[in-house]
Design a protein around this motif. Structure first.
Motif, PDB file in Angstrom:
ATOM      1  N   CYS A 148     -44.371  86.084 -48.885  1.00  0.00           N
ATOM      2  CA  CYS A 148     -44.570  86.928 -47.696  1.00  0.00           C
ATOM      3  C   CYS A 148     -45.819  87.793 -47.853  1.00  0.00           C
ATOM      4  O   CYS A 148     -46.610  87.921 -46.913  1.00  0.00           O
ATOM      5  N   GLY A 149     -45.975  88.401 -49.016  1.00  0.00           N
ATOM      6  CA  GLY A 149     -47.165  89.210 -49.260  1.00  0.00           C
ATOM      7  C   GLY A 149     -48.430  88.396 -49.104  1.00  0.00           C
ATOM      8  O   GLY A 149     -49.417  88.863 -48.541  1.00  0.00           O
ATOM      9  N   TRP A 150     -48.379  87.152 -49.587  1.00  0.00           N
ATOM     10  CA  TRP A 150     -49.549  86.286 -49.475  1.00  0.00           C
ATOM     11  C   TRP A 150     -49.877  85.982 -48.017  1.00  0.00           C
ATOM     12  O   TRP A 150     -50.997  86.210 -47.567  1.00  0.00           O
ATOM     13  N   PHE A 151     -48.893  85.473 -47.251  1.00  0.00           N
ATOM     14  CA  PHE A 151     -49.274  85.055 -45.894  1.00  0.00           C
ATOM     15  C   PHE A 151     -49.500  86.229 -44.951  1.00  0.00           C
ATOM     16  O   PHE A 151     -50.249  86.111 -43.998  1.00  0.00           O
ATOM     17  N   PHE A 152     -48.902  87.385 -45.232  1.00  0.00           N
ATOM     18  CA  PHE A 152     -49.207  88.547 -44.390  1.00  0.00           C
ATOM     19  C   PHE A 152     -50.587  89.129 -44.715  1.00  0.00           C
ATOM     20  O   PHE A 152     -51.158  89.848 -43.902  1.00  0.00           O
ATOM     21  N   SER A 153     -51.132  88.834 -45.882  1.00  0.00           N
ATOM     22  CA  SER A 153     -52.476  89.324 -46.205  1.00  0.00           C
ATOM     23  C   SER A 153     -53.566  88.325 -45.847  1.00  0.00           C
ATOM     24  O   SER A 153     -54.712  88.709 -45.648  1.00  0.00           O
ATOM     25  N   VAL A 154     -53.228  87.049 -45.749  1.00  0.00           N
ATOM     26  CA  VAL A 154     -54.228  86.016 -45.466  1.00  0.00           C
ATOM     27  C   VAL A 154     -54.362  85.745 -43.964  1.00  0.00           C
ATOM     28  O   VAL A 154     -55.460  85.511 -43.466  1.00  0.00           O
ATOM     29  N   THR A 155     -53.253  85.794 -43.238  1.00  0.00           N
ATOM     30  CA  THR A 155     -53.307  85.443 -41.810  1.00  0.00           C
ATOM     31  C   THR A 155     -54.166  86.374 -40.951  1.00  0.00           C
ATOM     32  O   THR A 155     -54.659  85.924 -39.912  1.00  0.00           O
ATOM     33  N   PRO A 156     -54.414  87.631 -41.318  1.00  0.00           N
ATOM     34  CA  PRO A 156     -55.334  88.431 -40.510  1.00  0.00           C
ATOM     35  C   PRO A 156     -56.764  87.897 -40.477  1.00  0.00           C
ATOM     36  O   PRO A 156     -57.589  88.392 -39.704  1.00  0.00           O
ATOM     37  N   LEU A 157     -57.061  86.890 -41.277  1.00  0.00           N
ATOM     38  CA  LEU A 157     -58.384  86.274 -41.205  1.00  0.00           C
ATOM     39  C   LEU A 157     -58.642  85.662 -39.822  1.00  0.00           C
ATOM     40  O   LEU A 157     -59.791  85.471 -39.439  1.00  0.00           O
ATOM     41  N   TYR A 158     -57.574  85.363 -39.079  1.00  0.00           N
ATOM     42  CA  TYR A 158     -57.760  84.901 -37.697  1.00  0.00           C
ATOM     43  C   TYR A 158     -58.574  85.910 -36.895  1.00  0.00           C
ATOM     44  O   TYR A 158     -59.372  85.538 -36.040  1.00  0.00           O
ATOM     45  N   PHE A 159     -58.363  87.201 -37.168  1.00  0.00           N
ATOM     46  CA  PHE A 159     -59.036  88.238 -36.392  1.00  0.00           C
ATOM     47  C   PHE A 159     -60.504  88.387 -36.766  1.00  0.00           C
ATOM     48  O   PHE A 159     -61.230  89.128 -36.128  1.00  0.00           O
ATOM     49  N   GLU A 160     -60.943  87.690 -37.788  1.00  0.00           N
ATOM     50  CA  GLU A 160     -62.353  87.714 -38.177  1.00  0.00           C
ATOM     51  C   GLU A 160     -63.107  86.482 -37.692  1.00  0.00           C
ATOM     52  O   GLU A 160     -64.284  86.341 -37.959  1.00  0.00           O
ATOM     53  N   THR A 161     -62.408  85.604 -36.974  1.00  0.00           N
ATOM     54  CA  THR A 161     -63.036  84.413 -36.411  1.00  0.00           C
ATOM     55  C   THR A 161     -63.622  84.791 -35.055  1.00  0.00           C
ATOM     56  O   THR A 161     -62.902  84.948 -34.081  1.00  0.00           O
ATOM     57  N   ARG A 162     -64.925  84.966 -35.012  1.00  0.00           N
ATOM     58  CA  ARG A 162     -65.600  85.466 -33.798  1.00  0.00           C
ATOM     59  C   ARG A 162     -65.627  84.442 -32.658  1.00  0.00           C
ATOM     60  O   ARG A 162     -65.848  84.812 -31.519  1.00  0.00           O
ATOM     61  N   SER A 163     -65.398  83.167 -32.955  1.00  0.00           N
ATOM     62  CA  SER A 163     -65.426  82.163 -31.895  1.00  0.00           C
ATOM     63  C   SER A 163     -64.159  82.189 -31.044  1.00  0.00           C
ATOM     64  O   SER A 163     -64.107  81.561 -29.989  1.00  0.00           O
ATOM     65  N   LEU A 164     -63.155  82.936 -31.474  1.00  0.00           N
ATOM     66  CA  LEU A 164     -61.905  83.042 -30.725  1.00  0.00           C
ATOM     67  C   LEU A 164     -61.835  84.388 -30.021  1.00  0.00           C
ATOM     68  O   LEU A 164     -62.310  85.401 -30.533  1.00  0.00           O
ATOM     69  N   ARG A 165     -61.236  84.373 -28.837  1.00  0.00           N
ATOM     70  CA  ARG A 165     -60.999  85.632 -28.129  1.00  0.00           C
ATOM     71  C   ARG A 165     -59.810  86.342 -28.768  1.00  0.00           C
ATOM     72  O   ARG A 165     -59.018  85.748 -29.499  1.00  0.00           O
ATOM     73  N   LEU A 166     -59.657  87.629 -28.473  1.00  0.00           N
ATOM     74  CA  LEU A 166     -58.590  88.432 -29.066  1.00  0.00           C
ATOM     75  C   LEU A 166     -57.214  87.853 -28.756  1.00  0.00           C
ATOM     76  O   LEU A 166     -56.337  87.822 -29.627  1.00  0.00           O
ATOM     77  N   LEU A 167     -57.009  87.369 -27.550  1.00  0.00           N
ATOM     78  CA  LEU A 167     -55.721  86.786 -27.184  1.00  0.00           C
ATOM     79  C   LEU A 167     -55.433  85.528 -28.020  1.00  0.00           C
ATOM     80  O   LEU A 167     -54.309  85.333 -28.495  1.00  0.00           O
ATOM     81  N   GLN A 168     -56.438  84.706 -28.233  1.00  0.00           N
ATOM     82  CA  GLN A 168     -56.261  83.508 -29.064  1.00  0.00           C
ATOM     83  C   GLN A 168     -55.990  83.888 -30.522  1.00  0.00           C
ATOM     84  O   GLN A 168     -55.118  83.293 -31.168  1.00  0.00           O
ATOM     85  N   GLN A 169     -56.735  84.864 -31.023  1.00  0.00           N
ATOM     86  CA  GLN A 169     -56.521  85.320 -32.389  1.00  0.00           C
ATOM     87  C   GLN A 169     -55.097  85.840 -32.573  1.00  0.00           C
ATOM     88  O   GLN A 169     -54.413  85.504 -33.546  1.00  0.00           O
ATOM     89  N   THR A 170     -54.653  86.643 -31.616  1.00  0.00           N
ATOM     90  CA  THR A 170     -53.314  87.220 -31.685  1.00  0.00           C
ATOM     91  C   THR A 170     -52.249  86.136 -31.591  1.00  0.00           C
ATOM     92  O   THR A 170     -51.269  86.152 -32.347  1.00  0.00           O
ATOM     93  N   ALA A 171     -52.422  85.196 -30.681  1.00  0.00           N
ATOM     94  CA  ALA A 171     -51.439  84.121 -30.522  1.00  0.00           C
ATOM     95  C   ALA A 171     -51.344  83.265 -31.789  1.00  0.00           C
ATOM     96  O   ALA A 171     -50.241  82.927 -32.241  1.00  0.00           O
TER      97      ALA A 171
END
Length: 136
Positions: free
Chosen positions: A50-73
């Motif tokens: 759990c610690g691993w995937f909760f710390s790694v998955t926020p990398l979605y929010f650093e992907t600039r090609s995605l909009r905030l809604l896509q990153q959040t989803a």
């Protein structure tokens, strides 16, 4: 890749820390002098994962090609699938419809509150930076 590895290590260490603190709390406050080794191993590995995937998955929010809604989803779907699969597999959540619905509602509320808090924090930080840039 460097960021992924760094966050992976931080998440694994944080999960291990939470596991140790939880186990110590159970021993100290719960009055348990003996622990089941298999259960400890299963729960500590689950907490580390759990610690691993909760710390790694926020990398979605650093992907600039995605909009905030896509990153959040993407983040929500990834975390929800991994967490509920792990929780049902380990036994943190009983495999019943009532439990599933209750924990899903709780998960959504906690996720929404966390998301809103992070959003407002970073929006405020961006506002401060923009104000500082205007005064230069």
């Amino acid at each position: 890749m460097k960021t992924f590895l760094f966050r992976s290590l931080i998440g694994i260490f944080f999960g291990a820390f939470v596991s140790v603190v939880t186990t110590n709390a159970i021993v100290y406050f719960g009055g348990k002098e003996w622990l089941d080794g298999g259960m400890f191993l299963k729960n500590s590995l689950g907490t580390i994962f759990c610690g691993w995937f909760f710390s790694v998955t926020p990398l979605y929010f650093e992907t600039r090609s995605l909009r905030l809604l896509q990153q959040t989803a993407l983040h929500f779907a990834t975390v929800a699938v991994l967490y509920f699969t792990l929780s049902f597999g380990i036994g943190w959540i009983p495999f019943e419809m009532k439990s599933f619905l209750s924990f899903t509602a709780l998960f959504i509320v906690i996720y929404a509150i966390s998301w809103i808090c992070f959003y407002l924090y970073f929006k405020n930080e961006a506002k401060k930076l923009n104000d500082d840039l205007r005064h230069i």
